[in-house]
Design a protein around this motif. Sequence first.
Motif, PDB file in Angstrom:
ATOM      1  N   LEU A 211     -10.419  -6.660  -4.731  1.00 24.95           N
ATOM      2  CA  LEU A 211     -11.701  -6.105  -3.817  1.00 24.95           C
ATOM      3  C   LEU A 211     -11.572  -6.687  -2.265  1.00 24.95           C
ATOM      4  CD1 LEU A 211     -14.527  -6.933  -6.468  1.00 24.95           C
ATOM      5  CD2 LEU A 211     -13.268  -4.592  -6.042  1.00 24.95           C
TER       6      LEU A 211
ATOM      7  N   PHE B  39      -8.928  -4.497  -0.588  1.00 23.34           N
ATOM      8  CA  PHE B  39      -9.554  -3.020  -0.228  1.00 23.34           C
ATOM      9  C   PHE B  39     -10.622  -3.278   0.939  1.00 23.34           C
ATOM     10  CE2 PHE B  39      -8.182  -1.484  -4.451  1.00 23.34           C
ATOM     11  CZ  PHE B  39      -7.505  -0.368  -3.889  1.00 23.34           C
ATOM     12  N   ARG B  40     -11.189  -4.356   1.072  1.00 26.84           N
ATOM     13  CA  ARG B  40     -12.175  -4.350   2.417  1.00 26.84           C
ATOM     14  C   ARG B  40     -11.248  -4.456   3.604  1.00 26.84           C
ATOM     15  NH1 ARG B  40     -15.107  -7.881  -1.127  1.00 26.84           N
ATOM     16  NH2 ARG B  40     -14.284  -9.702  -0.213  1.00 26.84           N
TER      17      ARG B  40
ATOM     18  N   LYS C 245      -9.856  -1.308   4.553  1.00 27.69           N
ATOM     19  CA  LYS C 245     -10.670  -0.272   5.065  1.00 27.69           C
ATOM     20  C   LYS C 245     -11.450  -0.855   6.487  1.00 27.69           C
ATOM     21  CE  LYS C 245     -15.286   1.427   3.506  1.00 27.69           C
ATOM     22  NZ  LYS C 245     -16.365   1.236   2.323  1.00 27.69           N
TER      23      LYS C 245
ATOM     24  N   THR D  45       0.954  -1.286   0.137  1.00 30.29           N
ATOM     25  CA  THR D  45       0.008  -0.034  -0.017  1.00 30.29           C
ATOM     26  C   THR D  45       0.782   1.313   0.175  1.00 30.29           C
ATOM     27  OG1 THR D  45      -0.077   0.075   2.508  1.00 30.29           O
ATOM     28  CG2 THR D  45      -1.929  -1.237   1.111  1.00 30.29           C
TER      29      THR D  45
ATOM     30  N   ASN E 186      -3.923   5.398   0.347  1.00 31.91           N
ATOM     31  CA  ASN E 186      -5.331   4.586   0.377  1.00 31.91           C
ATOM     32  C   ASN E 186      -5.056   3.872  -0.996  1.00 31.91           C
ATOM     33  OD1 ASN E 186      -5.529   6.594  -1.414  1.00 31.91           O
ATOM     34  ND2 ASN E 186      -7.772   7.009  -1.097  1.00 31.91           N
ATOM     35  N   LYS E 187      -3.988   3.637  -1.645  1.00 31.29           N
ATOM     36  CA  LYS E 187      -3.756   2.662  -2.975  1.00 31.29           C
ATOM     37  C   LYS E 187      -3.110   1.692  -2.554  1.00 31.29           C
ATOM     38  CE  LYS E 187      -4.279   6.796  -5.821  1.00 31.29           C
ATOM     39  NZ  LYS E 187      -3.776   7.580  -6.935  1.00 31.29           N
TER      40      LYS E 187
ATOM     41  N   SER F 299      -6.753   3.057  -6.258  1.00 23.12           N
ATOM     42  CA  SER F 299      -7.649   3.534  -5.228  1.00 23.12           C
ATOM     43  C   SER F 299      -8.725   2.631  -5.077  1.00 23.12           C
ATOM     44  CB  SER F 299      -7.747   5.092  -5.035  1.00 23.12           C
ATOM     45  OG  SER F 299      -8.816   5.264  -6.190  1.00 23.12           O
ATOM     46  N   GLU F 300      -9.150   2.480  -3.849  1.00 16.50           N
ATOM     47  CA  GLU F 300     -10.560   1.898  -3.812  1.00 16.50           C
ATOM     48  C   GLU F 300     -11.563   2.546  -4.639  1.00 16.50           C
ATOM     49  OE1 GLU F 300     -13.580   0.140  -0.262  1.00 16.50           O
ATOM     50  OE2 GLU F 300     -12.248   1.772   0.310  1.00 16.50           O
ATOM     51  N   LYS F 301     -11.798   3.755  -4.532  1.00 18.00           N
ATOM     52  CA  LYS F 301     -12.849   4.369  -5.566  1.00 18.00           C
ATOM     53  C   LYS F 301     -12.674   4.079  -7.045  1.00 18.00           C
ATOM     54  CE  LYS F 301     -13.372   8.230  -2.646  1.00 18.00           C
ATOM     55  NZ  LYS F 301     -13.020   9.927  -2.535  1.00 18.00           N
TER      56      LYS F 301
END
Length: 162
Positions: free
Chosen positions: A137, A140-141, A144, A18, A21-22, A123-125
């Motif tokens: 996916l 990213f969970r 978060k 990471t 946030n990427k 990024s998650e977005k």
Amino acid sequence: MITDKKIHRAFGVYGIYTYGNKILVINKNRGPYINRYDLPGGSLEDGESLIGALKREFLEETGIEVKIEKNLGIADFMLPWDWNDCEFVHHITAYYLVEKVRGNINDPHQFEGQDSLSALWLSEKEANINNASPLVLKAFRWLKESVFDPDIEVYNDWKMKM
């Protein structure tokens, strides 16, 4: 659980690296995640350890040499994949949090068996079911929620992006 289909079982080791946030991802050029973002990593070669395979795969696919920070756990995914007379793939994955030792992100050297076209920050977005693998996916969970959910995820409506 899918029990009435011929299933190919695959195992691989994958690293989460990471920056803010990427997550560093690769662009897959084959397999069930073709033309999607995936985590760097892959299958073990004969006689290779989990850590050895992850370090080798990460370097081959991204140009980054890594060290292992933490084993996050094992997860598995089931999705349709018409390959080698099978109808589904059961992808068993070992996740590791990794840290950079040295190197710079670069396009991977292409050789027979290379399944990465490039490495990039995501990024998650920017990530969704249409452009990323289930591994990304789940990563990213984890970022978060700080919780690694090992339950199987079944994607009956998975579509290959040719």
